[in-house]
Design a protein around this motif. Structure first.
Motif, PDB file in Angstrom:
ATOM      1  N   THR A  85       0.841  -1.102   0.028  1.00  0.00           N
ATOM      2  CA  THR A  85       0.111  -0.133   0.063  1.00  0.00           C
ATOM      3  C   THR A  85       0.928   1.287  -0.053  1.00  0.00           C
ATOM      4  O   THR A  85       1.843   1.225   0.626  1.00  0.00           O
ATOM      5  CB  THR A  85      -0.838  -0.113   1.114  1.00  0.00           C
ATOM      6  OG1 THR A  85      -1.738   1.401   1.342  1.00  0.00           O
ATOM      7  CG2 THR A  85       0.020  -0.171   2.514  1.00  0.00           C
ATOM      8  N   PRO A 132      -4.442   4.766   9.032  1.00  0.00           N
ATOM      9  CA  PRO A 132      -6.125   4.716   9.179  1.00  0.00           C
ATOM     10  C   PRO A 132      -6.796   3.319   9.777  1.00  0.00           C
ATOM     11  O   PRO A 132      -6.162   2.313   9.410  1.00  0.00           O
ATOM     12  CB  PRO A 132      -6.451   4.887   7.786  1.00  0.00           C
ATOM     13  CG  PRO A 132      -5.229   5.383   7.212  1.00  0.00           C
ATOM     14  CD  PRO A 132      -4.007   4.842   7.734  1.00  0.00           C
ATOM     15  N   ALA A 133      -7.684   3.556  10.574  1.00  0.00           N
ATOM     16  CA  ALA A 133      -8.485   2.389  11.163  1.00  0.00           C
ATOM     17  C   ALA A 133      -8.752   1.436  10.184  1.00  0.00           C
ATOM     18  O   ALA A 133      -8.884   0.151  10.225  1.00  0.00           O
ATOM     19  CB  ALA A 133      -9.315   2.565  12.171  1.00  0.00           C
ATOM     20  N   ASP A 134      -9.238   1.795   8.892  1.00  0.00           N
ATOM     21  CA  ASP A 134     -10.008   1.220   7.833  1.00  0.00           C
ATOM     22  C   ASP A 134      -8.994   0.754   6.870  1.00  0.00           C
ATOM     23  O   ASP A 134      -9.322   0.386   5.819  1.00  0.00           O
ATOM     24  CB  ASP A 134     -11.027   1.825   7.439  1.00  0.00           C
ATOM     25  CG  ASP A 134     -10.641   3.378   6.756  1.00  0.00           C
ATOM     26  OD1 ASP A 134      -9.607   3.496   6.883  1.00  0.00           O
ATOM     27  OD2 ASP A 134     -11.662   3.659   6.043  1.00  0.00           O
ATOM     28  N   LEU A 135      -7.724   0.846   7.190  1.00  0.00           N
ATOM     29  CA  LEU A 135      -6.757   0.449   6.054  1.00  0.00           C
ATOM     30  C   LEU A 135      -6.586  -0.947   5.455  1.00  0.00           C
ATOM     31  O   LEU A 135      -6.982  -1.838   6.283  1.00  0.00           O
ATOM     32  CB  LEU A 135      -5.117   0.663   6.743  1.00  0.00           C
ATOM     33  CG  LEU A 135      -4.239   0.462   5.660  1.00  0.00           C
ATOM     34  CD1 LEU A 135      -4.084   1.267   4.320  1.00  0.00           C
ATOM     35  CD2 LEU A 135      -2.816   0.236   6.315  1.00  0.00           C
ATOM     36  N   ARG A 136      -6.981  -0.905   4.266  1.00  0.00           N
ATOM     37  CA  ARG A 136      -7.005  -2.330   3.640  1.00  0.00           C
ATOM     38  C   ARG A 136      -5.772  -2.470   2.461  1.00  0.00           C
ATOM     39  O   ARG A 136      -5.678  -1.546   1.859  1.00  0.00           O
ATOM     40  CB  ARG A 136      -8.279  -2.521   3.043  1.00  0.00           C
ATOM     41  CG  ARG A 136      -9.356  -2.634   4.263  1.00  0.00           C
ATOM     42  CD  ARG A 136      -9.145  -3.972   5.233  1.00  0.00           C
ATOM     43  NE  ARG A 136     -10.388  -4.337   6.074  1.00  0.00           N
ATOM     44  CZ  ARG A 136     -10.377  -3.455   7.266  1.00  0.00           C
ATOM     45  NH1 ARG A 136      -9.525  -2.693   7.612  1.00  0.00           N
ATOM     46  NH2 ARG A 136     -11.383  -3.577   8.076  1.00  0.00           N
ATOM     47  N   TRP A 137      -5.651  -3.719   2.048  1.00  0.00           N
ATOM     48  CA  TRP A 137      -4.772  -3.800   0.780  1.00  0.00           C
ATOM     49  C   TRP A 137      -4.874  -5.291   0.360  1.00  0.00           C
ATOM     50  O   TRP A 137      -5.379  -5.879   0.932  1.00  0.00           O
ATOM     51  CB  TRP A 137      -3.284  -3.588   1.233  1.00  0.00           C
ATOM     52  CG  TRP A 137      -2.895  -4.798   2.373  1.00  0.00           C
ATOM     53  CD1 TRP A 137      -2.469  -6.020   2.085  1.00  0.00           C
ATOM     54  CD2 TRP A 137      -2.756  -4.511   3.712  1.00  0.00           C
ATOM     55  NE1 TRP A 137      -2.227  -6.567   3.272  1.00  0.00           N
ATOM     56  CE2 TRP A 137      -2.150  -5.771   4.022  1.00  0.00           C
ATOM     57  CE3 TRP A 137      -2.689  -3.382   4.571  1.00  0.00           C
ATOM     58  CZ2 TRP A 137      -2.149  -5.819   5.603  1.00  0.00           C
ATOM     59  CZ3 TRP A 137      -2.511  -3.777   5.850  1.00  0.00           C
ATOM     60  CH2 TRP A 137      -2.120  -4.816   6.395  1.00  0.00           C
ATOM     61  N   HIS A 189      -1.096  -2.484  11.594  1.00  0.00           N
ATOM     62  CA  HIS A 189      -2.081  -1.537  12.075  1.00  0.00           C
ATOM     63  C   HIS A 189      -1.386  -0.746  13.242  1.00  0.00           C
ATOM     64  O   HIS A 189      -2.020  -0.534  14.451  1.00  0.00           O
ATOM     65  CB  HIS A 189      -3.068  -2.466  12.773  1.00  0.00           C
ATOM     66  CG  HIS A 189      -2.504  -3.554  13.561  1.00  0.00           C
ATOM     67  ND1 HIS A 189      -1.747  -3.439  14.734  1.00  0.00           N
ATOM     68  CD2 HIS A 189      -2.395  -4.961  13.380  1.00  0.00           C
ATOM     69  CE1 HIS A 189      -1.240  -4.689  15.114  1.00  0.00           C
ATOM     70  NE2 HIS A 189      -1.818  -5.241  14.288  1.00  0.00           N
ATOM     71  N   SER A 219      -2.918  -6.806  19.618  1.00  0.00           N
ATOM     72  CA  SER A 219      -3.375  -6.851  18.332  1.00  0.00           C
ATOM     73  C   SER A 219      -2.215  -7.455  17.614  1.00  0.00           C
ATOM     74  O   SER A 219      -2.303  -8.313  16.360  1.00  0.00           O
ATOM     75  CB  SER A 219      -3.586  -5.769  17.743  1.00  0.00           C
ATOM     76  OG  SER A 219      -4.777  -5.033  18.313  1.00  0.00           O
TER      77      SER A 219
END
Length: 256
Positions: free
Chosen positions: A87, A199-204, A218, A230
């Motif tokens: 990312t 960002p809490a909603d980070l996706r890749w 995270h 975590s």
């Protein structure tokens, strides 16, 4: 607690110790001690990771031979060299800076240690706080937290430690004296820690041969060990160990 030392919420630990805590340093030593001596190569810093195709990568340490791996697990923290393979998102400053503090176990700070108890103390007010944790040897380690510009704490001269800590302590004028002494009497090296987050909603999108765990995946502001928990959860998902269960043979990566 509030700034006056008034207890606002008190949650006692489990008397049965079914979920005992462990000091981070002791946990780190235990985990490292469980590995073969050749597993960790100290003094090697990753300079770059180059995709080779078919999920394989070359790892350039900048000062020696280049290693190749079938699986690269980025567990290299906030400024991960692995994350850019997955990312383009980079950490951003949260607006809060921490400063490490600590006290040795002694009779001079009886009121402070009584306030901390046997676990974690959070004395907070809008935009600032003193966070302290009791260690297994009865010493204290923790942080001062302040909402300031990133450059503010970096501009404090800690060459004279007491003078530098005094600048920080002034931000807590009017607070209970036994709380402020966590700052003024600290024996920890005063290391500033600007807090960065992802960002809490980070996706890749999944990519063969590479993944992320821990702060590389995270990054978050510290909160009572949630980041560490975590990280362990991510490690278990990445490298499951189903003891006692029969599993079919699997192809193991030659290098990780």
């Amino acid at each position: 607690m509030d700034r006056n030392g008034t207890i606002l919420f008190d949650y006692a630990g489990e008397p049965s110790l079914s979920r005992p805590e462990v000091d981070r340093g002791a946990l780190r030593a235990m985990l490292i001690g469980s590995l073969p001596d050749s597993s960790i190569h100290w003094g090697r810093k990753v300079a770059a990771i180059i995709p080779l195709g078919e999920g394989r990568h070359a790892i350039d340490f900048g000062d020696g031979p280049v290693a190749t791996a079938d699986l690269v697990v980025g567990a290299d923290g906030a400024w991960s060299k692995v994350r850019p393979l997955l990312t383009d998102v980079r950490p951003v400053y949260s607006g809060t800076c921490f400063l490490e503090i600590g006290l040795a176990a002694d009779d001079q700070h009886a009121a402070t240690f009584a306030a901390i108890g046997t676990g974690t103390l959070m004395a907070v007010a809008p935009g600032q706080g003193i966070l302290a944790h009791r260690n297994a040897d009865d010493s204290m380690s923790g942080y001062v937290a302040l909402n300031r510009e990133e450059e503010w704490i970096g501009a404090i001269d800690f060459t004279e430690v007491r003078a530098g800590l005094g600048v920080v302590a002034k931000q807590f004028a009017g607070w209970a004296s036994h709380l402020v002494r966590c700052i003024t009497d600290s024996i920890a090296e005063p290391t500033p820690r600007p807090i960065y987050t992802l960002p809490a909603d980070l996706r890749w999108s999944a990519r063969p041969g590479v993944t992320l765990v821990g702060d590389a995946a995270h990054l978050m502001s510290p909160f009572a060990g949630e980041g560490g928990q975590s990280s362990h959860a991510g490690r278990r998902r990445t490298c499951p160990m189903d003891r006692g269960k029969s599993r079919p043979p699997q192809r193991r990566p030659r290098h990780i």
